[in-house]
Write an enzyme that holds these catalytic residues in place. Structure first.
Site, short mmCIF file in Angstrom:
data_model
loop_
_atom_site.label_atom_id
_atom_site.label_comp_id
_atom_site.label_asym_id
_atom_site.label_seq_id
_atom_site.Cartn_x
_atom_site.Cartn_y
_atom_site.Cartn_z
CE LYS A 177 -3.30 0.89 4.64
NZ LYS A 177 -3.87 1.39 5.24
CG ASN A 219 -1.24 5.61 2.86
OD1 ASN A 219 -0.61 5.89 2.84
ND2 ASN A 219 -2.42 6.13 2.39
CG ASP A 272 -3.82 5.09 5.46
OD1 ASP A 272 -4.62 5.67 4.71
OD2 ASP A 272 -3.67 4.14 5.90
#
Ligand code: NAP
Length: 488
Positions: A73, A94, A110
């Site tokens: 990430k 992400n 996220d």
């Protein structure tokens, strides 16, 4: 499920390592089918050293979008052509979306997914005190979105205080640089704003000092971001003290295996609103899907998201059951007891449930109503297990239950099936003195066992995710083998 591709098919995927147990294909392929978008989603296992090549390759192959998961990430950021300011602020992306120039722009859904999940559940962060338990990878976006969405205070409580300090400092700085409310518009993906007096917003604390919170705040929202309580450690929560939970207005656990963690159970028992981490997983996917298909103006409705959520719940809860099948005398009962004990989870035996419900023995049911009636009861019980989303249970199956095709289909949805394979001689040796087995009330039980095993073997194998030959193993060894093979 959409099962065709053509020259117009949009391709999206996931890069990470490992990716074998990802739920993302379920989310995106379901959304594609629901919205009629011609899109497929494929996971790609990518080594750390190959991240740059993977991004380059995705561009060359005209892949529309990528999700990025652990451990890439942050590592992927140098290879992007652009990055959303919020993702830059927390230093992790992400979701990669194509730019008009053919590059990739990084986002962090996220964070927006977490926010959308709690908002959909009616939780408003604005003006509230937010307590974040943990200071790892997921605590950072949780802190960022809380501060960005107007939380009055954000307390980061971590076992290792120094990590809480680092996260608090970094997020404070990022929020300060980006501005608060203005940066975090409704979809959480946005623009510039005024600098704010950040140092008063995010406060690091030692986890063990949680009682000091009560002097500062009477009521708070809690985002559980530690890994404590993750399956199979389902009887743990990071704070066991019941008093803590009486201060909670709303609680979200990022962990979604199990769906309802001990933390959520305790918060619910104390009267708090609760939100499962599976909603965050769902909405990070929904947000990514909308970003990838923004040219088609795709917006996912609450009803569509709820539909996908049901499938996720099935997947998460189903996978957590461990189902033992095998011929009578294969050791299911003993092994299932040992397994349930080792994993500290519930145990049911389908024969016992039927005997309890019918209030009579299996011999009696067979004698009075016939085998067909008993088999119908088994199917009905299995259907309840699947439809009521039973989870985290060791289920010991009656020997004949997997013979019905309908039952094998239900078993696939109910959990992981382990076939305990045992030779006829071993079975005979174990059960020769047992008079409670109706199918063996015959002159030559060994021949009957062989005959029945020949009839059943193939069906057991069809139903099984795992097969274990049990003749040479003790029940304890069989249980250990199951735990190892299921990766528990
Ligand atoms: P991480 O970076 O490994 O951080 C783990 C955190 O848990 C750390 O703060 C650690 O504290 C704390 N912790 C671990 N064991 C502890 C213990 N025995 N007592 C007290 N604290 C303990 O993990 P992460 O990536 O943030 O993920 C955390 C959880 O969120 C995972 O279990 C994952 O399942 C879940 N998650 C969910 C989603 C979703 O979409 N819903 C997304 C990502 C992650 P120390 O710093 O003291 O070690």
């Amino acid at each position: 499920m959409q099962n065709y591709t053509d020259g117009y098919t949009r391709t999206c995927g996931l890069i990470g390592n490992p990716v074998k147990h990802t739920l993302s294909p379920l989310i995106h392929n379901a959304l594609a089918e629901m919205t009629g978008v011609n899109l497929v989603y494929v996971p790609f296992e990518v080594e750390h050293a190959a991240v740059q090549d993977a991004v380059k390759g995705a561009k060359a192959l005209d892949i529309l979008g990528l999700n990025v998961t652990i451990p890439h990430k942050s590592a992927v950021i140098p290879f992007l052509d652009d990055i959303d300011p919020l993702a830059k602020g927390i230093g992790a992306v992400n979701t990669l979306v194509r730019t008009p120039e053919g590059g990739f722009k990084g986002y962090n859904t996220d964070m927006t997914g977490l926010y959308r999940a709690i908002r959909e559940e009616g939780v408003d962060l604005s003006g509230e005190a937010v307590v974040i338990l943990g200071a790892g990878g997921v605590a950072r976006p949780a802190a960022f979105i809380s501060a960005g969405k107007g939380a009055r205070k954000v307390y980061i409580l971590n076992r290792t205080f120094e990590k809480a300090e680092v996260v608090a400092e970094e997020v404070n700085k990022a929020v300060y640089e980006l501005g608060r409310e203005d940066k975090c518009t409704e979809d959480g993906l946005s623009a510039a704003g005024e600098a704010t007096d950040y140092e008063k917003i995010i406060v690091p604390m030692k986890l063990e000092d949680y009682k000091k919170l009560y002097e500062l705040e009477d009521r708070f929202i809690v985002l559980q971001c530690t890994s404590v309580g993750l399956f199979p450690d389902v009887n743990s929560t990071v704070i066991e003290d019941e008093e803590f939970y009486t201060h909670i207005i709303a609680a979200m656990d990022m962990i979604y295996r199990p769906l309802e963690t001990k933390f959520l159970k305790m918060a619910k028992a104390a009267g708090a609103k609760i939100v499962s981490g599976l909603k965050m997983l769902l909405y990070q996917g929904v947000d990514a899907f909308e970003l990838w298909n923004s040219d088609l103006d795709v917006k996912i409705s609450k009803e569509q998201a709820d539909e996908v959520y049901k499938s996720l719940v099935m997947e998460v809860t189903g996978a957590a059951n461990i189902i033992l099948e095998g011929f009578m005398g294969c050791g299911k009962t003993t092994v299932s007891e040992i397994l349930a004990d080792k994993l500290d989870i519930e145990l049911i035996d389908t024969d016992e449930v039927i005997v309890d419900t019918e209030k009579r023995s299996i011999n009696d049911i067979f004698a009075r109503e016939g085998e067909q009636y008993f088999r119908d009861l088994e199917t009905e019980l299995l259907r309840t297990i699947v439809e009521d989303h039973w989870r985290e249970t060791v289920i010991s199956l009656g020997g004949g239950l997997p013979m019905r095709e309908e039952n094998r289909e239900l078993l696939r949805r109910a959990g992981k099936v382990v076939y305990l394979r045992t030779s006829p001689e071993t079975v005979f040796d174990r059960i020769k003195d047992d008079t409670t087995r109706p199918l063996l009330q015959t002159e030559d039980p060994l021949a009957r066992i062989k005959e029945l095993q020949d009839q059943r073997r193939e069906k057991y194998e069809q139903a099984a995710d795992i097969i274990i030959d049990t003749d040479a193993l003790t029940p304890e060894e069989i249980a250990d083998e199951i735990i190892e093979q299921l990766g528990l």
